[in-house]
Design an enzyme around this catalytic site. Structure first.
Site, PDB file in Angstrom:
ATOM      1  N   ALA A  59       0.911  -1.197  -0.062  1.00  0.00           N
ATOM      2  CA  ALA A  59      -0.146  -0.010   0.192  1.00  0.00           C
ATOM      3  C   ALA A  59       0.893   1.516   0.140  1.00  0.00           C
ATOM      4  CB  ALA A  59      -1.029  -0.171   1.125  1.00  0.00           C
ATOM      5  N   ASP A  60       0.279   2.376  -0.507  1.00  0.00           N
ATOM      6  CA  ASP A  60       1.048   3.596  -0.513  1.00  0.00           C
ATOM      7  C   ASP A  60       0.401   4.449   0.355  1.00  0.00           C
ATOM      8  OD1 ASP A  60       0.712   4.993  -3.909  1.00  0.00           O
ATOM      9  OD2 ASP A  60      -0.751   4.590  -2.134  1.00  0.00           O
ATOM     10  N   SER A  61       0.497   5.872   0.555  1.00  0.00           N
ATOM     11  CA  SER A  61      -0.189   6.735   1.370  1.00  0.00           C
ATOM     12  C   SER A  61      -1.613   6.855   0.802  1.00  0.00           C
ATOM     13  CB  SER A  61       0.827   8.090   1.428  1.00  0.00           C
ATOM     14  OG  SER A  61       0.992   8.654   0.058  1.00  0.00           O
ATOM     15  N   LEU A  62      -1.649   6.653  -0.545  1.00  0.00           N
ATOM     16  CA  LEU A  62      -3.236   6.870  -0.926  1.00  0.00           C
ATOM     17  C   LEU A  62      -3.936   5.772  -0.591  1.00  0.00           C
ATOM     18  CD1 LEU A  62      -2.245   8.426  -4.496  1.00  0.00           C
ATOM     19  CD2 LEU A  62      -2.788   9.839  -2.514  1.00  0.00           C
TER      20      LEU A  62
ATOM     21  N   ARG B  78      -7.766   3.474  -8.969  1.00  0.00           N
ATOM     22  CA  ARG B  78      -7.115   4.775  -9.166  1.00  0.00           C
ATOM     23  C   ARG B  78      -6.744   5.409 -10.143  1.00  0.00           C
ATOM     24  NH1 ARG B  78      -2.407   3.512  -4.897  1.00  0.00           N
ATOM     25  NH2 ARG B  78      -1.586   5.185  -5.710  1.00  0.00           N
TER      26      ARG B  78
END
Lengths: 119, 431, 421
Positions: A59-62, B78
């Site tokens: 996972a990244d920050s978003l 996304r």
């Protein structure tokens, strides 16, 4: 956005005391696990109690923000960002949600938050 | 004229060495071109009762595109569709050019990307979400997923290129502007190679289709019925230059090209699709939505492009027209071509591929440049699909009927977006 | 390389920001260390925390001439772009058709390029609302045009009597820098004789704010609004959004001299690079940023040691400011410690698509006046940001060469070099 590597260390303060099983199995844990699998496209077996969403599951920050939104919608809670940045492992997220649902945790923003704290 | 001295110094030749497309007629440039050349045309109807939400009655959709396969299942949420398509076509263009083996220094390669509306479906979701449930309704992926420049950024990340990188928006001429600007960068030596083109995919965005349907540019059920179009054949609705044309058919799609300097492309043994000789862009601002005649700007744009290419009008043999099937623009374009080419206009071959694949909006310029390059390479001029009876005001040879085997040396590609944005590109067959 | 090209110069500037409705007023506000950041008066939706911004209370709405932009309107961003353009054209003596004819400029040789982030947010959100409410019939034929990011360029082109290349450039926070660079390239290639370039942004609340709040980019400072934008400070936690527009008129030096134009400065160089790293975070080593600066200096034919002042990107986010500091050190070596560097964003916020334009206008004013605006709120510099960021108070010294840096989301970097002439 904060440096998440420090956040996941400090988030251990939210996990319950004592030893916990590798794979959490409560209703809340299972619902959270499903959300994590859907959002990060990982298999349920990967979402162990202590697997870090960021370090271990990609996972990244978003993604962390997105997961918090999904938790909000799933459990009808409003989660402020000073809390959701700590919800980066299944055990932490489960403890938090169960705490909120039972009323043990308030979820309100702490007063006069010091600048730079964990962010 | 000021500054012309600078133009001749250190200007490099520029060639197209790779292309990738996603279109209503297929996702391989050559196959798509063959379909167009065979007279196939795309288009599907939306049932009238759904038009309240969708807004458009007919459109040309991409039948086969799996965004998840491009960005990974995790990233579908996304990235908006136009971005996925841009990324996919950039990848296939690089593969087509065997670009990885070219060995360019990363900071000598950039990415210029064009789209007019970007990820409007995500914007709509967010606006609705915010209104309905406050911040909870706002996805963190909106900005990186929907902004035009994110396409350029993601392509750069994917390709590992570090040169100039941004997006351009100029209505229906967006990808043409990006392409032309990229050409100038390679020509002037700012970059050695550029990934350029654009994409547009807003057919799933109620916000976009609702407003497009009211713009008066796109054909609707009423328009179709007024000239007795067969409502069961929506693929015949797009009729550039035909006397029964009643507007453009909105489409989605993407096209990315690889531009390189001629010398380095030849040195590495790259396939050359075509050489880009020159380019010009102009704009016709006008009061109100309904434009008066902006033919003079179209004329000037074509003339500037010819000058930029150092090409005499009589050397041009084929023009890939803008030909949106708009009642007004088609006639203006015809008049403009006659003014530029004089007597030679009647000797020109022209066609509009919008009859076959519809109007890809901001992506149309790059897609049609790709098709024009293939036409040069194949020596085969695609027809204007659905052109049966030419409008008397469009009395040039717009290639109705079958494709034509013709060896063409110099071609022109025009984009005259109804927003007033004009771009003209001059192409030469690769030696 | 640079000897073969005509020098490009700036002959007109215009700007509107929360500090003032003109370039001069904005610059005076910067020099005085004023902040345009305030609490916003709107009702903020449930869940949103941000309540501050550098918004403009009122401005004199420009007449649109022949344009009948009603239902929907052109949006604040267009109006601001037009105001700044009018100011810049008047400033350069090219306001009317007669002026331009006298100067020898034909309409197809005038480019109008505008850096834009979102554009006419009012139309986009307005249309969206109507659709959700099932009021599609209220969407007329003009809504499509009004939603396009390039909308404002139509007003600008009409104002400048221009039919040359015209478009909007989008690279998030670097949009206006790439727009200025595009104009620079067009002039150097001999494609146009005048470039009307800049940027405009009016992110409407709460929609615009929510987008950036959601990705954690906004300042979380608890305290007076004016203290919330804290570039390079230890307590920084994000940027504060603002609105405004900045426009510049670019010409070749020879033509500007021939017509007797007042020349502010030379736009000596431009460099653009991509980080190719992450969609919202810059590469921490600042390599992409550094390369943009180096390219710009190379195009300008100027040594790094000649640079006096850097108008920083300086957003006040944790990542940018540290990466930017690294980039400056990489580019300038020991000379980095001699640079004066300041962030205008500490005072008029982050203008997104307009940021680089208003900041370039401010840099032009710095060159012209020898006054460097401060970085506000720099009470405790982050140890990682250990260069001279001109804290608190403006300073004076002759500035001969300045750099304007912009680093957009998605790793899109642009650097401009300005030099006195």
């Amino acid at each position: 956005m904060s440096d998440l590597s420090t956040v996941s260390q400090s988030s251990s303060m939210l996990s319950s005391a004592g030893s916990e099983p590798e794979m959490l199995d409560s209703d809340v844990a299972n619902r959270i696990r499903k959300i994590v699998c859907d959002s990060l496209d990982v298999s349920p077996d990967d979402v162990t109690s202590e697997a870090s969403f960021v370090q271990d599951l990609g996972a990244d920050s978003l993604d962390v923000v997105d997961l918090a939104i999904r938790f909000e919608n799933e459990f009808a809670l409003s989660i402020k960002d000073h809390d959701y940045l700590h919800l980066t492992r299944l055990c932490d997220a489960t403890a938090y949600v169960e705490g909120r649902l039972s009323g043990a945790i308030s979820g309100a923003k702490p007063a006069a938050e010091g600048a730079g704290a964990a962010l | 004229m000021a500054n012309t001295a600078n133009k001749s110094k250190a200007q490099r030749r520029v060639v197209i060495t790779g292309m990738g497309v996603i279109s209503p007629l297929g996702n391989d440039p050559r196959q798509c071109f063959e379909q167009i050349a065979s007279g196939v045309s795309a288009g599907r109807a939306y049932p009238e009762d759904s038009s309240a939400v969708r807004g458009l009655s007919v459109a040309a959709v991409v039948p086969d595109f799996d965004g998840g396969a491009v960005v990974g299942k995790k990233n579908i949420k996304r990235t908006s569709r136009f971005l996925q398509m841009g990324l996919a076509t950039a990848r296939s263009a690089r593969a087509d050019a065997n670009f990885a083996a070219a060995g360019y220094a990363p900071d000598r390669v950039g990415c210029l990307f064009g789209s007019s509306l970007g990820g409007l479906e995500m914007v709509h979701e967010t606006a609705s979400g915010l209104a309905a449930s406050g911040l909870r309704g706002v996805s963190p992926f909106l900005l990186p997923g929907s902004l035009n420049n994110m396409a350029a950024g993601m392509i750069a990340i994917d390709a590992g290129v570090n040169g100039p990188c941004y997006a351009v928006s100029a209505g229906w001429a967006s990808s043409m502007y990006a392409l032309g600007h990229a050409f100038e960068m390679v020509r002037s030596g700012t970059a050695d190679a550029m990934l350029t083109g654009g994409s547009e995919s807003i057919l799933e965005a109620p916000l976009a289709t609702a407003v497009l349907s009211r713009s008066g540019l796109f054909i609707d059920a009423l328009g179709m019925k007024s000239v007795n179009m067969d409502m069961d054949k929506p693929n015949e609705a797009s009729r550039p230059f035909d006397e029964t044309r009643r507007g453009a058919v909105a489409a989605e799609g993407a096209a990315m090209l690889v531009l390189e300097s001629f010398d380095s492309a030849v040195a590495r043994g790259a396939t050359l699709y075509a050489e880009v000789l020159g380019y010009a862009s102009m704009f016709a601002p006008t009061a109100n939505h309904v434009r008066g005649s902006w033919t003079p700007v179209m004329v000037s744009c074509m003339q500037q492009a010819l000058r930029s290419a150092n090409v005499d009008p009589r050397e041009v043999q084929y023009i890939n027209a803008y030909g949106s099937a708009s009642p007004l623009t088609d006639a203006m374009e015809t008049s403009a071509v006659k003014q530029v080419f004089g007597g030679h206009a009647s000797e020109l071959w022209l066609s509009s591929t919008k009859g076959s694949v519809g109007h890809m909006l901001g992506a149309s310029g790059a897609f049609e440049t790709a098709m024009t390059s293939l036409a040069l390479q194949r020596g085969l001029l695609p027809p204007t699909a659905n052109l049966k009876t030419r409008d008397p005001a469009c009395d040039l040879d717009y290639t109705s009927g079958a494709a034509r085997e013709r060896r063409v040396t110099i071609a022109m590609k025009n984009t005259f977006g109804e927003s007033g944005h004009c771009g003209s590109l001059i192409l030469r067959i690769a030696a | 390389m640079s000897e073969q090209h005509e020098k490009i110069v700036i002959t007109g500037i215009g700007a509107i920001s929360s500090l003032g409705a003109t370039a001069r007023a904005t610059f005076e506000g910067l020099v005085a260390g004023r902040s345009g950041i305030r609490d916003v008066p709107w009702a903020v939706p449930e869940g949103m925390e941000v309540r501050i911004g550098a918004f403009i209370d009122q401005y004199e709405r420009p007449a649109l001439g022949n344009f009948d932009y009603t239902n929907p309107g052109p949006g604040r961003y267009s109006e601001m772009a037009l105001l700044a353009t009018r100011e810049a054209l008047a400033d350069s003596g090219l306001a009317s058709d007669q002026d331009r004819a006298k100067a020898g400029y034909e309409s197809h040789r005038i480019a109008t390029i505008l850096g834009v982030g979102l554009g006419n947010g009012e139309a986009i959100v307005g249309a969206s609302g109507k659709i959700v409410a099932g009021r599609l019939d209220e969407i007329s034929s003009t809504w499509g045009d009004r939603m396009a990011p390039h909308l404002a360029t139509e007003l600008l082109a009409a104002e400048a009597g221009a039919t040359g290349p015209s478009c909007c450039v989008q690279s998030a926070c670097a949009s206006a820098a790439h727009s200025i660079g595009y104009g620079f390239d067009l002039l150097r290639s001999g494609i146009v004789d005048v470039a009307v370039v800049g940027g405009a942004e009016a992110p409407i609340a709460p929609f615009g704010l929510s987008l950036f709040e959601r990705i954690g980019a906004l300042s979380k400072y608890v305290g007076p609004a004016q203290r919330a934008s804290r570039p390079f400070d230890r307590e920084r936690s994000g940027f504060v959004m603002g609105e405004g527009a900045g426009m510049l008129i670019l010409e070749t030096l020879s033509h500007a001299r021939r017509r007797g134009a007042r020349i502010y400065a030379e736009l000596a160089g431009y460099g653009a690079t991509a980080d190719a790293f992450h969609v919202t975070r810059p590469s921490a080593d600042g390599r992409g940023m550094s390369n943009a600066i180096k390219r710009a200096l190379h195009v300008a034919g100027i040594d790094p040691e000649s640079v006096d002042y850097v108008n920083a990107h300086g957003t006040g986010t944790e990542f940018n400011d540290a990466a930017e500091t690294n980039a400056l050190k990489q580019t300038f070596g020991d000379h980095a410690r001699k640079l004066w560097i300041s962030s205008n964003k500490s005072m008029f916020g982050h203008l997104l698509g307009a940021a680089a334009a208003v900041e370039t206008v401010a840099t032009v004013c710095t060159l012209a006046s020898g006054t460097v605006p401060p970085t506000l709120n720099l009470d405790n510099p982050d140890p990682e940001c250990d260069l001279d960021y001109v804290p608190h108070e403006a300073r004076k010294k002759p500035v001969r060469v300045a750099i304007k840096n912009s680093f957009g989301f998605g790793g899109q970097n642009a650097s401009l070099v300005l030099r006195t002439i």
